[in-house]
Design a protein around this motif. Sequence first.
Motif, PDB file in Angstrom:
ATOM      1  N   ILE A 162      -8.040 -17.908  15.297  1.00  0.00           N
ATOM      2  CA  ILE A 162      -8.263 -19.315  14.994  1.00  0.00           C
ATOM      3  C   ILE A 162      -6.977 -19.933  14.461  1.00  0.00           C
ATOM      4  CG2 ILE A 162      -9.533 -20.914  13.472  1.00  0.00           C
ATOM      5  CD1 ILE A 162     -11.800 -18.768  13.534  1.00  0.00           C
ATOM      6  N   GLY A 163      -6.663 -21.117  14.959  1.00  0.00           N
ATOM      7  CA  GLY A 163      -5.540 -21.884  14.439  1.00  0.00           C
ATOM      8  C   GLY A 163      -6.043 -23.205  13.896  1.00  0.00           C
ATOM      9  N   ILE A 164      -5.490 -23.645  12.774  1.00  0.00           N
ATOM     10  CA  ILE A 164      -5.897 -24.913  12.159  1.00  0.00           C
ATOM     11  C   ILE A 164      -4.661 -25.776  11.964  1.00  0.00           C
ATOM     12  CG2 ILE A 164      -7.019 -26.034  10.197  1.00  0.00           C
ATOM     13  CD1 ILE A 164      -8.563 -23.450   9.710  1.00  0.00           C
ATOM     14  N   ILE A 165      -4.668 -26.930  12.584  1.00  0.00           N
ATOM     15  CA  ILE A 165      -3.571 -27.898  12.427  1.00  0.00           C
ATOM     16  C   ILE A 165      -4.058 -29.017  11.530  1.00  0.00           C
ATOM     17  CG2 ILE A 165      -2.115 -29.581  13.628  1.00  0.00           C
ATOM     18  CD1 ILE A 165      -2.149 -27.753  16.054  1.00  0.00           C
ATOM     19  N   GLY A 166      -3.483 -29.101  10.335  1.00  0.00           N
ATOM     20  CA  GLY A 166      -3.910 -30.055   9.325  1.00  0.00           C
ATOM     21  C   GLY A 166      -4.743 -29.355   8.271  1.00  0.00           C
ATOM     22  N   VAL A 167      -4.084 -28.803   7.240  1.00  0.00           N
ATOM     23  CA  VAL A 167      -4.796 -27.992   6.249  1.00  0.00           C
ATOM     24  C   VAL A 167      -5.082 -28.855   5.013  1.00  0.00           C
ATOM     25  CG1 VAL A 167      -4.887 -25.771   5.064  1.00  0.00           C
ATOM     26  CG2 VAL A 167      -3.528 -26.017   7.146  1.00  0.00           C
ATOM     27  N   GLY A 168      -6.013 -29.799   5.181  1.00  0.00           N
ATOM     28  CA  GLY A 168      -6.486 -30.591   4.057  1.00  0.00           C
ATOM     29  C   GLY A 168      -7.754 -29.981   3.495  1.00  0.00           C
ATOM     30  N   GLU A 169      -8.629 -30.828   2.932  1.00  0.00           N
ATOM     31  CA  GLU A 169      -9.836 -30.323   2.276  1.00  0.00           C
ATOM     32  C   GLU A 169     -10.749 -29.594   3.248  1.00  0.00           C
ATOM     33  OE1 GLU A 169     -12.381 -29.503  -0.874  1.00  0.00           O
ATOM     34  OE2 GLU A 169     -10.304 -30.223  -0.859  1.00  0.00           O
ATOM     35  N   LYS A 209      -9.115 -26.298   4.551  1.00  0.00           N
ATOM     36  CA  LYS A 209      -9.213 -25.292   3.491  1.00  0.00           C
ATOM     37  C   LYS A 209     -10.624 -24.730   3.405  1.00  0.00           C
ATOM     38  CE  LYS A 209      -8.563 -24.717  -1.509  1.00  0.00           C
ATOM     39  NZ  LYS A 209      -8.230 -25.400  -2.781  1.00  0.00           N
ATOM     40  N   ALA A 210     -11.644 -25.606   3.498  1.00  0.00           N
ATOM     41  CA  ALA A 210     -13.029 -25.147   3.427  1.00  0.00           C
ATOM     42  C   ALA A 210     -13.366 -24.188   4.571  1.00  0.00           C
ATOM     43  CB  ALA A 210     -13.982 -26.345   3.450  1.00  0.00           C
ATOM     44  N   LEU A 211     -12.820 -24.451   5.774  1.00  0.00           N
ATOM     45  CA  LEU A 211     -13.079 -23.562   6.907  1.00  0.00           C
ATOM     46  C   LEU A 211     -12.502 -22.171   6.657  1.00  0.00           C
ATOM     47  CD1 LEU A 211     -12.352 -25.957   9.919  1.00  0.00           C
ATOM     48  CD2 LEU A 211     -14.572 -25.347   8.937  1.00  0.00           C
ATOM     49  N   VAL A 212     -11.281 -22.121   6.142  1.00  0.00           N
ATOM     50  CA  VAL A 212     -10.670 -20.816   5.852  1.00  0.00           C
ATOM     51  C   VAL A 212     -11.479 -20.085   4.787  1.00  0.00           C
ATOM     52  CG1 VAL A 212      -8.619 -19.639   4.975  1.00  0.00           C
ATOM     53  CG2 VAL A 212      -8.367 -21.595   6.517  1.00  0.00           C
ATOM     54  N   GLU A 213     -11.822 -20.786   3.727  1.00  0.00           N
ATOM     55  CA  GLU A 213     -12.590 -20.151   2.650  1.00  0.00           C
ATOM     56  C   GLU A 213     -13.951 -19.670   3.146  1.00  0.00           C
ATOM     57  OE1 GLU A 213     -10.768 -22.468  -1.249  1.00  0.00           O
ATOM     58  OE2 GLU A 213     -12.443 -23.377  -0.151  1.00  0.00           O
ATOM     59  N   ILE A 228      -6.150 -15.908  11.207  1.00  0.00           N
ATOM     60  CA  ILE A 228      -6.185 -17.364  11.105  1.00  0.00           C
ATOM     61  C   ILE A 228      -4.752 -17.849  10.939  1.00  0.00           C
ATOM     62  CG2 ILE A 228      -7.023 -19.338   9.771  1.00  0.00           C
ATOM     63  CD1 ILE A 228      -9.337 -17.557   8.812  1.00  0.00           C
ATOM     64  N   PHE A 229      -4.354 -18.788  11.795  1.00  0.00           N
ATOM     65  CA  PHE A 229      -2.997 -19.324  11.770  1.00  0.00           C
ATOM     66  C   PHE A 229      -3.049 -20.781  11.312  1.00  0.00           C
ATOM     67  CE2 PHE A 229      -3.186 -16.030  15.048  1.00  0.00           C
ATOM     68  CZ  PHE A 229      -2.216 -15.149  14.560  1.00  0.00           C
ATOM     69  N   LEU A 230      -2.230 -21.115  10.322  1.00  0.00           N
ATOM     70  CA  LEU A 230      -2.246 -22.445   9.727  1.00  0.00           C
ATOM     71  C   LEU A 230      -0.948 -23.181  10.012  1.00  0.00           C
ATOM     72  CD1 LEU A 230      -3.666 -21.540   6.191  1.00  0.00           C
ATOM     73  CD2 LEU A 230      -4.934 -22.155   8.267  1.00  0.00           C
ATOM     74  N   SER A 231      -1.075 -24.487  10.216  1.00  0.00           N
ATOM     75  CA  SER A 231       0.126 -25.307  10.389  1.00  0.00           C
ATOM     76  C   SER A 231       0.806 -25.491   9.037  1.00  0.00           C
ATOM     77  CB  SER A 231      -0.253 -26.679  10.960  1.00  0.00           C
ATOM     78  OG  SER A 231      -0.958 -27.437  10.000  1.00  0.00           O
ATOM     79  N   PRO A 232       2.087 -25.812   9.041  1.00  0.00           N
ATOM     80  CA  PRO A 232       2.784 -26.083   7.775  1.00  0.00           C
ATOM     81  C   PRO A 232       2.378 -27.418   7.182  1.00  0.00           C
ATOM     82  CG  PRO A 232       4.264 -26.453   9.623  1.00  0.00           C
ATOM     83  CD  PRO A 232       3.007 -25.867  10.201  1.00  0.00           C
ATOM     84  N   ARG A 233       1.650 -28.231   7.917  1.00  0.00           N
ATOM     85  CA  ARG A 233       1.148 -29.502   7.390  1.00  0.00           C
ATOM     86  C   ARG A 233       0.174 -29.200   6.254  1.00  0.00           C
ATOM     87  NH1 ARG A 233       1.121 -34.428  10.064  1.00  0.00           N
ATOM     88  NH2 ARG A 233      -0.311 -35.997   9.258  1.00  0.00           N
ATOM     89  N   GLY A 234       0.401 -29.793   5.077  1.00  0.00           N
ATOM     90  CA  GLY A 234      -0.348 -29.395   3.894  1.00  0.00           C
ATOM     91  C   GLY A 234       0.220 -28.102   3.359  1.00  0.00           C
ATOM     92  N   PRO A 242     -17.554 -30.544  10.605  1.00  0.00           N
ATOM     93  CA  PRO A 242     -17.900 -29.597   9.537  1.00  0.00           C
ATOM     94  C   PRO A 242     -17.846 -30.295   8.184  1.00  0.00           C
ATOM     95  CG  PRO A 242     -15.655 -29.238  10.288  1.00  0.00           C
ATOM     96  CD  PRO A 242     -16.234 -30.282  11.186  1.00  0.00           C
ATOM     97  N   LEU A 243     -18.663 -29.854   7.268  1.00  0.00           N
ATOM     98  CA  LEU A 243     -18.745 -30.431   5.933  1.00  0.00           C
ATOM     99  C   LEU A 243     -18.087 -29.500   4.919  1.00  0.00           C
ATOM    100  CD1 LEU A 243     -22.487 -31.559   6.151  1.00  0.00           C
ATOM    101  CD2 LEU A 243     -20.427 -32.901   6.685  1.00  0.00           C
ATOM    102  N   PRO A 244     -17.742 -30.013   3.735  1.00  0.00           N
ATOM    103  CA  PRO A 244     -17.113 -29.147   2.723  1.00  0.00           C
ATOM    104  C   PRO A 244     -17.930 -27.911   2.384  1.00  0.00           C
ATOM    105  CG  PRO A 244     -16.852 -31.454   2.109  1.00  0.00           C
ATOM    106  CD  PRO A 244     -17.763 -31.438   3.321  1.00  0.00           C
TER     107      PRO A 244
END
Length: 262
Positions: free
Chosen positions: A12-19, A22-26, A38-44, A125-127
């Motif tokens: 899974i890759g996530i571009i845009g690591v806001g609230e 973050k909730a998806l990773v957690e 899980i691969f995250l963008s440097p954004r955030g 998705p919700l928090p």
Amino acid sequence: MNRPHASVQHTIGIIGVGEIGKALVEGLRHEGGASPAIFLSPRGTRTAAELSERFEGVQVCADNQEVVDRAEVVILAVRRQDHADALGELKVDDGKTVVSLIAGVSVDALRRNLGTAAPIVRAIPLPAARERRSVTVTTPAHPTVDALFDQLGRSLPVADEEAFNVFSALTGTLTAHYAYLATLTAWATSHGIPAESAERYVRGLFENVGRALNDESRSLDQLAADHETPKGNNERIRTTWFDPGNANALKEALDGLLADLT
């Protein structure tokens, strides 16, 4: 109640690591849950780095293209006003699966922006995904994406983007609810109640209301009736404050938001 589900089997890759990112990773790592990398963008940057330190198998990539290249399922979690700049230069292989969390941007518009024939699914998705309790609306239905959100609570596939936008508008009422609770707390404080005590009571009051929502055998109208005594306190506030004029104002605000999302 959560449905039984299989573990996610795709990177899974996530571009845009806001609230929400973050909730998806957690949620995917909730209570030691295992999933592919899980691969995250440097954004955030700060949030992405913190998640990488907390959880094994979570990596921060150098840029958005690296996220796309390394992931099989790519989740786009950037703001609508930023999406053209953030995604415009990306090259997305047709074999990827793209999940867009961007409100108000259609599948066709996103496909033109990305220039890909890859499957594109919209989702809300919700928090509560962080506790694996999110009901996540998706369209169109897609087995990989729906399995992902089943793991984070429950997926709710809907027929088309017209229906999806209605749910998206409903999501826009979330902070109004918190503001309502804050207004109740401020009112109590204005009458001499210590702010800490007022907030503790309001939180407890509505946490209990939230638990009642788990009883799906009763409609929302029935729940309201069951919590109300004829000519009692609740009926008085409902009929004097949440009157037809107030209800219509809320509907008009939702109609305006829906028009913008469409």
